[in-house]
Design an enzyme around this catalytic site. Structure first.
Site, mmCIF file in Angstrom:
data_model
loop_
_atom_site.group_PDB
_atom_site.id
_atom_site.type_symbol
_atom_site.label_atom_id
_atom_site.label_comp_id
_atom_site.label_asym_id
_atom_site.label_seq_id
_atom_site.Cartn_x
_atom_site.Cartn_y
_atom_site.Cartn_z
ATOM 1 N N ASP A 128 0.905 -1.137 0.000
ATOM 2 C CA ASP A 128 0.000 0.000 0.000
ATOM 3 C C ASP A 128 0.949 1.192 0.000
ATOM 4 O O ASP A 128 1.561 1.506 1.025
ATOM 5 C CB ASP A 128 -0.883 0.018 1.261
ATOM 6 N N HIS A 129 1.116 1.813 -1.147
ATOM 7 C CA HIS A 129 2.228 2.774 -1.255
ATOM 8 C C HIS A 129 2.055 3.981 -0.323
ATOM 9 O O HIS A 129 3.023 4.666 -0.014
ATOM 10 C CB HIS A 129 2.474 3.199 -2.711
ATOM 11 N N HIS A 148 -5.737 2.825 1.022
ATOM 12 C CA HIS A 148 -4.953 3.983 1.471
ATOM 13 C C HIS A 148 -5.622 4.724 2.640
ATOM 14 O O HIS A 148 -4.992 5.052 3.639
ATOM 15 C CB HIS A 148 -4.748 4.989 0.336
HETATM 16 C C1 BG6 Z 1 -3.465 4.508 -6.465
HETATM 17 C C2 BG6 Z 1 -4.814 4.549 -7.115
HETATM 18 O O1 BG6 Z 1 -3.373 3.427 -5.576
HETATM 19 O O2 BG6 Z 1 -3.263 5.728 -5.757
HETATM 20 C C3 BG6 Z 1 -4.924 5.735 -8.039
HETATM 21 O O3 BG6 Z 1 -5.026 3.342 -7.848
HETATM 22 C C4 BG6 Z 1 -4.611 7.012 -7.298
HETATM 23 O O4 BG6 Z 1 -6.215 5.820 -8.633
HETATM 24 C C5 BG6 Z 1 -3.279 6.878 -6.583
HETATM 25 O O5 BG6 Z 1 -4.533 8.060 -8.262
HETATM 26 C C6 BG6 Z 1 -3.022 8.065 -5.695
HETATM 27 O O6 BG6 Z 1 -1.708 7.999 -5.239
HETATM 28 P P1 BG6 Z 1 -0.891 9.308 -4.878
HETATM 29 O O7 BG6 Z 1 0.383 8.787 -4.327
HETATM 30 O O8 BG6 Z 1 -0.715 10.061 -6.160
HETATM 31 O O9 BG6 Z 1 -1.720 10.067 -3.915
#
Ligand code: BG6
Length: 491
Positions: free
Chosen positions: A178-179, A241
């Site tokens: 989960d980045h 997230h």
């Molecule tokens: C991803 C989603 O996990 O997270 C995307 O699949 C979303 O739809 C993205 O745009 C958002 O990540 P960040 O790091 O740009 O906030």
């Protein structure tokens, strides 16, 4: 970020020609190498089904690094990095002997990280073949599997998937990505909470009025229409997230900082989320889908007009909701969540609104005071904002005093991208920033309560203009409770 021990390793990506590889993984690996956080000896093996000329593909990847990496690529640095890239073409479902080809390439490396950046239906099959071909579960070195989200499509499919893959490899070798957990300010939540005596004693229903987690984007679905139309914002952002951020904000102090101790506390929060039923969902959840509009001065299409999206699609691209965490600490404290695509600004922040003191009502000069706020700014700026009340100099008027710490403005600091940390921590075997199965199971179960509650309920879409701040009902959701959404730009 700490560097890793001097281990040689191969980083193998399934989905090696996909969007994630180009936008995130390659730029992240490049920055890690450039900042000397990796061992000198490593290889990046990209597995894909497409015919690719390696040199042409490397040129394409260089462009991606230039566009998406936070570090610039000098010629000699890129040369050094690109020598490490290998393209391994095969169909990972239909071509079993492709795994032998891969085994040959990997024969120089006992330490192997396999990153699955493909759809969930392929996870089990790839992991099973890796085992059959003795690419994992070896006696020497480490072999780990990183699995990109979504982990399944629903509670049921995630359970099945988990059952299938844990029959092949043990949980401790699985790193579910989960980045958001790799973002620096998300990492900072525990330090802020448990490192400050001015916050932790107040971090509960006695002193906190409400908590807002807001994550908005200006982009639409871009080239991911086919994926997104089957997913929607609830599965794409909320189930993972957002709930991960909520768990870190709401959890009890862990007994120590071991990964399992942190996860044990997070899981309790996820278990305490009050599920929705039809009635509470209608009252407390606002869904939306974007229409045409203007974003950053440019006209943009409606969601239904996006490439590979159904023309009559009812997929949600926006959600605002009130979540209750049913435990001692949070009884009665609403967690308001807002997330959406094609909104007026890109930003993620967590806002803690403290309760007003009862004495305030007795002092006329205090009546218009603003609530104390702590804002954890996750992105695009990283930092902390704190608002308290003080007297205006030379007068009796009380006014908010703002303390703003911008971490990302520091010239001595170029904040690593989330994927850099994710990769590095997997190499270091730090599972704390990856989600354990039980966390996901509770998150999916919460998602299911929403999905079931809206079964057969069709919203009138589209219901918000691109570039706006979402459907007006989202504002109502808080207004009816005498609250407002805090807008970072207006504080
Ligand atoms: C991803 C989603 O996990 O997270 C995307 O699949 C979303 O739809 C993205 O745009 C958002 O990540 P960040 O790091 O740009 O906030």
């Amino acid at each position: 970020m700490e560097n890793i021990p001097n281990n040689e390793f191969a980083f193998v990506v399934f989905g090696g020609t996909g969007d994630l590889t180009k936008r995130k993984l390659i730029p992240a690996l490049f920055s890690l190498m450039k900042e000397e956080r990796l061992s000198d000896k490593f290889s990046v093996v990209l597995v894909g089904r497409r015919d690719k000329d390696l040199n042409d593909y490397k040129k394409e990847l260089l462009e991606c690094v230039k566009t998406y990496s936070r570090c610039n690529a000098k010629n000699d640095e890129w040369e050094l990095f690109s020598e490490k890239i290998v393209y391994c073409k095969f169909d990972f479902i239909d071509e079993d002997n492709g795994y032998d080809k891969l085994a040959n390439i990997l024969s120089f490396y006992e330490n192997r990280i396999f990153y699955l950046a493909v759809a969930p239906e392929f996870f089990e099959s790839i992991i099973r073949r890796l085992k059959e071909h003795k690419l994992i579960e070896r006696k020497t070195g480490f072999q780990r599997i990183m699995i990109e989200k979504p982990f399944g499509y629903s509670l049921e499919s995630a359970r099945k998937l988990n059952e299938d893959i844990t029959k092949i490899i043990p949980e401790k070798k699985i790193f579910r990505v989960d980045h958001y957990l790799g973002k620096d300010m998300i990492q900072n939540i525990l330090s802020i909470r448990f490192g400050n005596s001015i916050f932790e004693p107040l971090w509960n229903q006695n002193y906190i009025d409400n908590i807002q987690i807001i994550s908005t984007e200006t982009i639409g679905v871009e080239s991911r229409g086919a994926y997104y139309d089957n997913t929607g914002i609830i599965k794409d952002m909320l189930q993972n997230h957002i709930l991960q951020m909520l768990a870190l904000v709401a959890m009890e102090p862990p007994v120590n900082l071991e990964p399992e101790s942190i996860r044990n506390e997070k899981v309790k929060v996820l278990n305490a989320l009050r599920p929705f039923d039809k009635k509470s969902a209608m009252e407390n959840i606002v869904r939306g889908q974007y229409d045409r509009g203007i974003v950053n001065g440019e006209e943009v299409l409606a969601y239904r007009e996006e490439e590979r999206v159904d023309k009559g699609s009812n997929t949600d691209t926006f959600i605002a909701l009130k979540i209750n965490v049913d435990n001692f600490r949070w009884a009665g404290v609403p967690f308001y969540i807002k997330a959406g695509k094609r909104l007026d600004r890109k930003g993620t922040e967590i806002i803690i609104q403290f309760k007003r003191l009862p004495g305030i009502n007795f002092y006329s000069s205090l009546k218009n005071s603003k609530p104390d706020l702590l804002v954890i700014r996750v992105q695009p700026e990283e930092g902390l904002f704190f608002q308290i009340n003080a007297k205006r100099p030379g007068s009796d008027i009380i006014e908010p005093v703002k303390m703003d710490y911008c971490q990302s403005c520091r010239i001595d600091y170029n904040s690593p991208e989330a994927y850099e940390r994710i990769i590095l921590e997997a190499i270091r075997n730090n599972s704390a920033i990856f989600t354990r199965w039980d966390e996901l199971e509770y998150s999916w179960s919460f998602e299911k309560s929403i999905r079931d509650s809206f079964e057969g309920v069709i919203e009138k879409y589209p219901n918000y203009a691109s570039g706006s701040n979402g459907p007006s009902k989202a504002t109502e959701l808080l207004k009816r409770e005498g609250r407002i959404w805090w807008d970072r730009d207006k504080l």
